[in-house]
Design a protein around this motif. Sequence first.
Motif, PDB file in Angstrom:
ATOM      1  N   ILE A 297      41.134  52.245  50.764  1.00  0.00           N
ATOM      2  CA  ILE A 297      42.185  51.573  50.001  1.00  0.00           C
ATOM      3  C   ILE A 297      43.559  52.013  50.505  1.00  0.00           C
ATOM      4  O   ILE A 297      43.890  53.202  50.481  1.00  0.00           O
ATOM      5  CB  ILE A 297      42.035  51.848  48.494  1.00  0.00           C
ATOM      6  N   GLY A 298      44.308  51.036  50.986  1.00  0.00           N
ATOM      7  CA  GLY A 298      45.657  51.312  51.486  1.00  0.00           C
ATOM      8  C   GLY A 298      46.690  50.950  50.439  1.00  0.00           C
ATOM      9  O   GLY A 298      46.396  50.847  49.241  1.00  0.00           O
ATOM     10  N   GLU A 299      47.893  50.712  50.948  1.00  0.00           N
ATOM     11  CA  GLU A 299      49.031  50.540  50.041  1.00  0.00           C
ATOM     12  C   GLU A 299      49.318  49.048  49.787  1.00  0.00           C
ATOM     13  O   GLU A 299      49.203  48.564  48.667  1.00  0.00           O
ATOM     14  CB  GLU A 299      50.193  51.226  50.757  1.00  0.00           C
ATOM     15  N   GLY A 300      49.630  48.357  50.841  1.00  0.00           N
ATOM     16  CA  GLY A 300      49.949  46.936  50.708  1.00  0.00           C
ATOM     17  C   GLY A 300      50.090  46.336  52.088  1.00  0.00           C
ATOM     18  O   GLY A 300      50.302  47.063  53.061  1.00  0.00           O
ATOM     19  N   PRO A 301      49.985  45.022  52.193  1.00  0.00           N
ATOM     20  CA  PRO A 301      50.057  44.376  53.503  1.00  0.00           C
ATOM     21  C   PRO A 301      51.413  44.556  54.169  1.00  0.00           C
ATOM     22  O   PRO A 301      52.441  44.596  53.496  1.00  0.00           O
ATOM     23  CB  PRO A 301      49.832  42.894  53.190  1.00  0.00           C
ATOM     24  N   GLY A 302      51.399  44.641  55.477  1.00  0.00           N
ATOM     25  CA  GLY A 302      52.619  44.601  56.277  1.00  0.00           C
ATOM     26  C   GLY A 302      52.782  43.192  56.826  1.00  0.00           C
ATOM     27  O   GLY A 302      52.066  42.263  56.429  1.00  0.00           O
ATOM     28  N   ALA A 303      53.685  43.061  57.805  1.00  0.00           N
ATOM     29  CA  ALA A 303      53.996  41.726  58.339  1.00  0.00           C
ATOM     30  C   ALA A 303      52.765  41.070  58.985  1.00  0.00           C
ATOM     31  O   ALA A 303      52.488  39.889  58.766  1.00  0.00           O
ATOM     32  CB  ALA A 303      55.124  41.841  59.350  1.00  0.00           C
ATOM     33  N   ASP A 304      52.018  41.836  59.792  1.00  0.00           N
ATOM     34  CA  ASP A 304      50.846  41.257  60.474  1.00  0.00           C
ATOM     35  C   ASP A 304      49.791  40.817  59.465  1.00  0.00           C
ATOM     36  O   ASP A 304      49.167  39.764  59.598  1.00  0.00           O
ATOM     37  CB  ASP A 304      50.216  42.281  61.428  1.00  0.00           C
ATOM     38  N   GLU A 305      49.585  41.661  58.459  1.00  0.00           N
ATOM     39  CA  GLU A 305      48.569  41.366  57.457  1.00  0.00           C
ATOM     40  C   GLU A 305      48.971  40.129  56.641  1.00  0.00           C
ATOM     41  O   GLU A 305      48.143  39.272  56.344  1.00  0.00           O
ATOM     42  CB  GLU A 305      48.387  42.578  56.525  1.00  0.00           C
ATOM     43  N   ASP A 306      50.270  40.048  56.331  1.00  0.00           N
ATOM     44  CA  ASP A 306      50.798  38.910  55.574  1.00  0.00           C
ATOM     45  C   ASP A 306      50.576  37.611  56.364  1.00  0.00           C
ATOM     46  O   ASP A 306      50.198  36.582  55.818  1.00  0.00           O
ATOM     47  CB  ASP A 306      52.291  39.148  55.325  1.00  0.00           C
TER      48      ASP A 306
ATOM     49  N   ILE B  12      44.672  39.274  56.298  1.00  0.00           N
ATOM     50  CA  ILE B  12      43.589  40.277  56.427  1.00  0.00           C
ATOM     51  C   ILE B  12      44.229  41.670  56.409  1.00  0.00           C
ATOM     52  O   ILE B  12      45.243  41.894  57.100  1.00  0.00           O
ATOM     53  CB  ILE B  12      42.818  40.083  57.760  1.00  0.00           C
ATOM     54  N   PRO B  13      43.656  42.622  55.641  1.00  0.00           N
ATOM     55  CA  PRO B  13      44.262  43.950  55.593  1.00  0.00           C
ATOM     56  C   PRO B  13      44.084  44.721  56.903  1.00  0.00           C
ATOM     57  O   PRO B  13      43.089  44.527  57.617  1.00  0.00           O
ATOM     58  CB  PRO B  13      43.511  44.663  54.461  1.00  0.00           C
ATOM     59  N   PHE B  14      45.034  45.584  57.187  1.00  0.00           N
ATOM     60  CA  PHE B  14      44.946  46.521  58.312  1.00  0.00           C
ATOM     61  C   PHE B  14      44.574  45.835  59.630  1.00  0.00           C
ATOM     62  O   PHE B  14      43.546  46.125  60.236  1.00  0.00           O
ATOM     63  CB  PHE B  14      43.963  47.662  57.986  1.00  0.00           C
ATOM     64  N   VAL B  15      45.421  44.902  60.038  1.00  0.00           N
ATOM     65  CA  VAL B  15      45.240  44.269  61.353  1.00  0.00           C
ATOM     66  C   VAL B  15      46.378  44.619  62.320  1.00  0.00           C
ATOM     67  O   VAL B  15      46.314  44.287  63.490  1.00  0.00           O
ATOM     68  CB  VAL B  15      45.109  42.727  61.257  1.00  0.00           C
TER      69      VAL B  15
ATOM     70  N   ARG C  27      49.304  47.712  63.724  1.00  0.00           N
ATOM     71  CA  ARG C  27      49.117  48.971  64.476  1.00  0.00           C
ATOM     72  C   ARG C  27      48.340  50.002  63.657  1.00  0.00           C
ATOM     73  O   ARG C  27      47.461  50.677  64.179  1.00  0.00           O
ATOM     74  CB  ARG C  27      50.488  49.547  64.864  1.00  0.00           C
ATOM     75  N   ALA C  28      48.686  50.099  62.381  1.00  0.00           N
ATOM     76  CA  ALA C  28      47.958  51.046  61.530  1.00  0.00           C
ATOM     77  C   ALA C  28      46.486  50.632  61.441  1.00  0.00           C
ATOM     78  O   ALA C  28      45.580  51.472  61.427  1.00  0.00           O
ATOM     79  CB  ALA C  28      48.595  51.097  60.138  1.00  0.00           C
ATOM     80  N   GLY C  29      46.270  49.340  61.415  1.00  0.00           N
ATOM     81  CA  GLY C  29      44.897  48.814  61.352  1.00  0.00           C
ATOM     82  C   GLY C  29      44.100  49.151  62.601  1.00  0.00           C
ATOM     83  O   GLY C  29      42.904  49.457  62.519  1.00  0.00           O
TER      84      GLY C  29
ATOM     85  N   ALA D 297      40.711  47.363  51.312  1.00  0.00           N
ATOM     86  CA  ALA D 297      41.593  46.627  50.386  1.00  0.00           C
ATOM     87  C   ALA D 297      42.879  47.434  50.208  1.00  0.00           C
ATOM     88  O   ALA D 297      43.033  48.523  50.775  1.00  0.00           O
ATOM     89  CB  ALA D 297      40.897  46.410  49.051  1.00  0.00           C
ATOM     90  N   ASN D 298      43.770  46.905  49.436  1.00  0.00           N
ATOM     91  CA  ASN D 298      45.062  47.550  49.202  1.00  0.00           C
ATOM     92  C   ASN D 298      45.388  47.601  47.713  1.00  0.00           C
ATOM     93  O   ASN D 298      44.807  46.857  46.919  1.00  0.00           O
ATOM     94  CB  ASN D 298      46.176  46.750  49.897  1.00  0.00           C
ATOM     95  N   ILE D 299      46.329  48.435  47.360  1.00  0.00           N
ATOM     96  CA  ILE D 299      46.813  48.493  45.972  1.00  0.00           C
ATOM     97  C   ILE D 299      47.473  47.175  45.590  1.00  0.00           C
ATOM     98  O   ILE D 299      47.191  46.604  44.546  1.00  0.00           O
ATOM     99  CB  ILE D 299      47.805  49.672  45.791  1.00  0.00           C
TER     100      ILE D 299
ATOM    101  N   TYR E   7      45.404  60.976  55.021  1.00  0.00           N
ATOM    102  CA  TYR E   7      46.697  60.451  55.447  1.00  0.00           C
ATOM    103  C   TYR E   7      46.607  58.962  55.766  1.00  0.00           C
ATOM    104  O   TYR E   7      45.596  58.483  56.268  1.00  0.00           O
ATOM    105  CB  TYR E   7      47.180  61.213  56.685  1.00  0.00           C
ATOM    106  N   HIS E   8      47.689  58.256  55.487  1.00  0.00           N
ATOM    107  CA  HIS E   8      47.751  56.835  55.821  1.00  0.00           C
ATOM    108  C   HIS E   8      47.821  56.699  57.348  1.00  0.00           C
ATOM    109  O   HIS E   8      48.515  57.493  58.013  1.00  0.00           O
ATOM    110  CB  HIS E   8      49.002  56.214  55.175  1.00  0.00           C
ATOM    111  N   PRO E   9      47.111  55.722  57.929  1.00  0.00           N
ATOM    112  CA  PRO E   9      47.177  55.568  59.390  1.00  0.00           C
ATOM    113  C   PRO E   9      48.608  55.418  59.927  1.00  0.00           C
ATOM    114  O   PRO E   9      48.889  55.863  61.037  1.00  0.00           O
ATOM    115  CB  PRO E   9      46.357  54.303  59.657  1.00  0.00           C
TER     116      PRO E   9
HETATM  117  N1  URA Z   1      49.240  49.353  55.525  1.00  0.00           N
HETATM  118  C1  URA Z   1      48.545  49.232  54.375  1.00  0.00           C
HETATM  119  O1  URA Z   1      48.640  50.080  53.500  1.00  0.00           O
HETATM  120  N2  URA Z   1      47.753  48.196  54.238  1.00  0.00           N
HETATM  121  C2  URA Z   1      47.601  47.266  55.170  1.00  0.00           C
HETATM  122  O2  URA Z   1      46.825  46.340  54.951  1.00  0.00           O
HETATM  123  C3  URA Z   1      48.317  47.421  56.359  1.00  0.00           C
HETATM  124  C4  URA Z   1      49.135  48.462  56.531  1.00  0.00           C
END
Ligand code: URA
Length: 228
Positions: free
Chosen positions: A76-85, A89-92, A94-96, A116-118, A192-194
Amino acid sequence: MNDLIKYLQQYAEGEPEIVLDIPLFSNKKQISDPKVLNRLDAVKKEALMCTRCQLAKTRQNVVFGDGSADARLMFIGEGPGADEDRQGIPFVGRAGQLLNKIIAAMKFQRSEVYIANIVKCRPPDNRDPLPEEAESCIPYLEQQIQIIDPDVIVALGKVAAVRLLNLDPGVSVKSIRNQIHNYKDKPFIVTYHPSYLLRTPSGKVEAWKDMQVVMGLLAGNIVWSPDR
Ligand code: URA
């Protein structure tokens, strides 16, 4: 043991080049029960139309979640970034890519776990989700967790850990990792968050230790009970 140390060093320095001979075990429970898929689909349909908070106005896509409804392991991550938006799809981004490497190092396929994300919609400028945004969105995640019923949950970073464990927002990941928390009677690991690991590659050693605990729990080598 030497292999493990070598692996950790290589992991800290960048790419793991050797793969440890960790006993293989399936992290799949069973072929998805259609009832489980239907319930998850119903929650997804609702989330895709969600206008509960202001993030609905600026999103391109609702980023519901990705992976197997049978997953024994949920990230479980935090929230989508620009790529995910953009991709829904979550974490696609650089962190993904780094999360994918971590999952591969654990000898899992990304499609076997659930991610998934918060919050399901992108906070503008990649800011942290506001408390009211997390509050409106959390019922979706709670239902995802309840339906998928993973054996182990991993919070990627502070936002997920603080929200799900109801902690003081001032805590550091350092102070809450390295222990097995209880989330509704499930073992819950904080790492730690990626994105942090991309900025601070030396943290990968600690993150990999956290993943060893996750693998130990999944393999049954680490026995955890909610009553402890
Ligand atoms: N960081 C997050 O926490 N979630 C994502 O889906 C992408 C980056």
